[in-house]
Design an enzyme around this catalytic site. Structure first.
Site, short mmCIF file in Angstrom:
data_model
loop_
_atom_site.label_atom_id
_atom_site.label_comp_id
_atom_site.label_asym_id
_atom_site.label_seq_id
_atom_site.Cartn_x
_atom_site.Cartn_y
_atom_site.Cartn_z
CG ASP A 51 -1.96 -1.15 1.25
OD1 ASP A 51 -2.59 -1.65 -0.04
OD2 ASP A 51 -2.59 -1.36 2.30
CE1 TYR A 116 4.19 -6.54 3.37
CE2 TYR A 116 3.64 -8.53 3.46
CZ TYR A 116 3.68 -7.34 2.73
OH TYR A 116 3.09 -7.22 1.35
#
Length: 260
Positions: A51, A116
């Site tokens: 994003d 992540y």
């Protein structure tokens, strides 16, 4: 012929990975650099769609060309091509290496695991404001780790998914999820999560919900109930993207061409 590109980027000035009609993206920059190099418009496919403002210390993408690329000076191929692409890319995007893969290998669909990391700081500092999220309240990280262990008990993470996506399933297998104190800054904590796949906005929603546990606004039982409800409105607020990093992507050995 297909190649994997291993790269890193600072997402602060981009609207995410995917090409946008009204905003700059990592994919657009990389596709332009590859197209200029091969002298033909070439699409670059990424391993995922980070994003806006999300960073990557390791992202993988692939592109196809019709004929082999050979160094023009006898230099090592990976180093040579990475150098060529880096000369065409802005300073906040860097190519590590380029690797020949089998024609069936796919940067997104062949990946077996992704990792992540999310960075939280408990103090205000002018030097880490771009890449950490300062949380203003005391947090119980031991309790947050207890809650994170329950992520292994589930596969349907609808409660942590952005609404109205094109995903065919909200099932994911989480292999690792834990908070650890940074080895270089005692005020910084890093949440590491590894899964076979992630839903849109999933990591930021998981972190936001774990913060509710850490500040005492949600019990571990309520955390589990949140997952079981399969309702995004039941989970915590998504944390900002600037403190999130894609750090690793794994592929099976059969993706890669072995030089004989």
């Amino acid at each position: 012929m297909r190649y994997f590109i291993y790269l890193a980027y600072d997402g602060k000035n981009y609207h995410g990975w995917q090409i946008q009609p009204n905003g700059n993206s990592i994919q657009a920059e990389l596709s332009e650099a590859v197209s200029l190099f091969v002298k033909k418009e070439t699409e670059v496919i990424g391993a995922g769609r980070t994003d806006a403002e999300v960073n990557a210390s390791l992202m993988v993408a692939h592109f196809d060309i019709e004929s082999p690329i050979l160094p023009d000076n006898g230099q090592d191929f990976e180093t040579w091509l990475a150098h060529k692409l880096n000369r065409k890319l802005p300073a906040d995007i860097s190519v590590y290496r380029v690797v020949r893969v089998n024609d069936e290998a796919h940067a997104r669909f062949s990946a077996t695991a992704r990792t992540y990391q999310y960075h939280i700081t408990t103090v205000k500092s002018p030097f880490n404001r771009y890449y950490t999220y300062r949380f203003p309240q005391p947090l119980d990280f031991a309790l947050m780790n207890q809650a994170a262990k329950h992520l292994f008990d589930y596969t349907d993470f609808t409660s942590f998914s952005k609404l109205h996506t094109d995903a065919k399933t909200n099932d994911c297998t989480i292999m690792k999820a834990e908070w650890k104190q940074s080895g270089t800054d005692s005020n910084e904590w890093i949440f590491t999560i590894t899964a076979n796949r992630f839903l849109r906005n999933m990591v930021r929603a998981v972190v936001g919900t774990l913060l509710e546990v850490g500040r005492g606004a949600m019990t571990i039982e309520q955390f589990c109930q949140t997952i079981e409800k399969k309702d995004r409105c039941a989970a915590g607020t998504s944390v900002p993207g600037n403190a999130l990093f894609l750090t690793d992507i794994q592929y099976p050995d059969e993706c890669f061409v072995v030089n004989e």
